[in-house]
Scaffold this motif. Structure first.
Motif, PDB file in Angstrom:
ATOM      1  N   TYR A 113       0.833  -1.194   0.000  1.00 31.11           N
ATOM      2  CA  TYR A 113       0.000   0.000   0.000  1.00 31.11           C
ATOM      3  C   TYR A 113       0.874   1.252   0.000  1.00 31.11           C
ATOM      4  O   TYR A 113       1.916   1.318   0.670  1.00 31.11           O
ATOM      5  CB  TYR A 113      -0.909   0.013   1.227  1.00 31.11           C
ATOM      6  N   GLY A 148      -4.494  -1.189  -3.439  1.00 25.59           N
ATOM      7  CA  GLY A 148      -5.794  -1.484  -2.852  1.00 25.59           C
ATOM      8  C   GLY A 148      -6.117  -2.965  -2.952  1.00 25.59           C
ATOM      9  O   GLY A 148      -5.653  -3.651  -3.865  1.00 25.59           O
ATOM     10  N   ARG A 154     -10.465   0.188  -2.319  1.00 28.82           N
ATOM     11  CA  ARG A 154      -9.678   1.290  -2.867  1.00 28.82           C
ATOM     12  C   ARG A 154     -10.500   2.569  -2.941  1.00 28.82           C
ATOM     13  O   ARG A 154     -10.048   3.643  -2.539  1.00 28.82           O
ATOM     14  CB  ARG A 154      -9.182   0.921  -4.265  1.00 28.82           C
ATOM     15  N   LYS A 198     -10.998   4.096   0.436  1.00 33.50           N
ATOM     16  CA  LYS A 198      -9.779   4.739   0.935  1.00 33.50           C
ATOM     17  C   LYS A 198      -9.535   6.067   0.233  1.00 33.50           C
ATOM     18  O   LYS A 198      -9.148   7.073   0.867  1.00 33.50           O
ATOM     19  CB  LYS A 198      -8.583   3.810   0.726  1.00 33.50           C
TER      20      LYS A 198
END
Length: 477
Positions: free
Chosen positions: A27, A245, A251, A254
């Protein structure tokens, strides 16, 4: 145990097994104030990782550069090579020897993230993917993307093809400010790509997050689920870059969280700091010499993008260029024809309205304020949105169409993907058979559902696309 319960149990079991065997990509993230380039948040932002289809941002940047320089136009015909046509999905479905206008390849690469379109663009600009990749890397270095090396124009995993969350955020910012006339491409939910209508790979976030208007998704197993996204609220614009992700949904969640963080942080300094002037690092002679194929202005604006104060808006008064004359002419024609009512389509450029003497699709778009470190383009060339061509529908021959899932897989991964997909869309794929087709390299396969009618295949692929499962319909033998 009834049928529905058994189906649910099998689905959970297969997803768990597949997830457990998947490689967890690292990440990384960066949040940037697009107006100033100031970094608001970062995590592993300088770790070199696989960018996947975020790569296509640079591919498109160089194509836009060619159009602005007058070396290509939106109507330039591109002949598709065997290499470009052979690229794996996601793809437009181009055929060897086919001729297609540049504008359709641009749309397919920007909206659908089509690998065959990206390869065709690279070959049209530089003659080969290898030469184009060298130009991509030299341009990246000139922009200050010091940790990026490109090996291809599409982002499929390749040794040494690496970038960072920081570098991709920088590239997203350059696309926005250097080519504002094309930026609307990245927010289109769908577009006509001549071969077929293509749908945006990022439409879930575009629909879900207020102010989101781009930019580019990317996925490979090595990279995970990547995204560079931008959103505007009022006078503030945030750019977020996320690598690694675990899924599309994770994803997107986030990215939304990071964009919220960016908007919360921006006013705290944007209202207190006075505007400043940015000093660019002068490019080395070696760098300028290595970038001889690129647009000359790239070398002049070389150097890392650093923090600057909030820029002042460019003045809108006293037009003195030919573009201003065209704009005034088009406004006058529009007002005469339809009173004070103007259409709201932001895609059709002023030049096309004047040329066609048709004000029906006219809209006035004010220029954006530009940071002081980015040069104002001298000319503007816009890809015209054409009328949708009349395309003959495929003959509905029962059983001769295939739904092909995206990517190349090992035998085990392909079998698991087929089973999981069949359980998810049992009704839509009814009557089809699961099939593994060799994918060129030994030990790699394409996952297919064969034996469908054209209508059934299109319906199934549309439902899979709604689940963010990459697929395409192909005609069997």
């Amino acid at each position: 145990m009834n049928f529905q319960a058994m189906r649910g149990l099998l689905l959970v079991l297969m997803i768990t097994m597949y997830g457990a065997g998947a490689h967890a990509a690292q990440y990384a993230a960066l949040v940037m104030d697009a107006r100033t380039g100031k970094v608001l948040h970062s995590e592993n932002a300088d770790t070199r990782l696989h960018p996947a289809s975020l790569t296509k941002m640079m591919t498109l940047y160089l194509v836009f550069t060619e159009i602005r320089a007058g070396r290509m136009t939106a109507e330039t015909k591109v002949t598709i090579s065997r290499h470009a046509a052979s690229q794996p999905p996601s793809k437009l479905g181009l055929k060897t020897g086919q001729e297609i206008e540049l504008k359709y390849l641009i749309r397919a690469a920007a909206v659908k993230s089509a690998n065959d379109a990206a390869s065709a663009l690279a070959e049209a600009v530089s003659g080969s993917e290898e030469a184009f990749a060298r130009r991509m890397t030299s341009t990246a270095q000139a922009m200050g993307m010091s940790s990026t090396t490109f090996k291809n124009p599409h982002g499929l995993t390749s040794s040494g093809h690496l970038s960072t969350a920081r570098d991709m955020a920088l590239l997203g910012r350059r696309l926005f400010y250097d080519f504002p006339e094309y930026y609307n491409l990245f927010s289109r939910r769908s577009t006509n790509a001549k071969v077929k209508t293509v749908y945006n790979t990022n439409r879930r976030l575009l629909d879900a997050y207020s102010g989101a208007d781009g930019i580019k998704t990317g996925y490979t197993r090595a990279a995970g689920f990547n995204l560079v996204s931008s959103a505007k609220r009022g006078q503030e614009r945030v750019i977020v870059s996320v690598f690694g992700g675990t899924s599309t949904a994770a994803r997107n969640a986030k990215v939304a969280e990071l964009m919220d963080l960016g908007f919360r942080k921006m006013p705290s300094y944007a209202q207190t700091n006075k505007p400043g002037r940015l000093r660019l690092n002068a490019p080395s002679k070696a760098l300028v010499a290595s970038n001889t194929n690129a647009q000359p202005s790239i070398a002049r604006r070389a150097g890392a993008l650093r923090t600057s104060g909030r820029p002042k808006a460019r003045p809108l008064a006293r037009p003195s260029t030919e573009d201003a004359v065209l704009l005034a002419t088009a406004v006058d024609q529009a007002l005469q024809a339809v009173g004070t009512k103007a259409a709201t389509d932001p895609v059709l450029p002023v030049e096309d309205i004047v040329a066609e003497r048709s004000p029906a699709a006219f809209a006035i778009v004010l220029p954006r304020p530009r940071p002081s470190d980015l040069p104002v383009p001298k000319t503007i060339t816009v890809v015209k949105e054409p009328e949708a061509p009349k395309v003959a529908r495929a003959v509905q021959e029962s059983g001769k169409f295939i739904v092909e899932l995206g990517g190349q897989h090992t035998r085990g991964d392909a079998e698991r993907l087929l089973l999981t997909t069949a359980l998810q869309e049992m009704e839509a794929l009814e009557g089809s058979q699961r099939h593994l087709a060799p994918a060129g390299s030994k030990g790699w396969y394409k996952a297919q559902f064969v034996g469908l009618s054209a209508q059934a295949a299109e319906t199934a692929c549309a439902r899979l696309a709604a689940r963010q499962t990459a697929c395409e319909v192909v005609q069997g033998g």
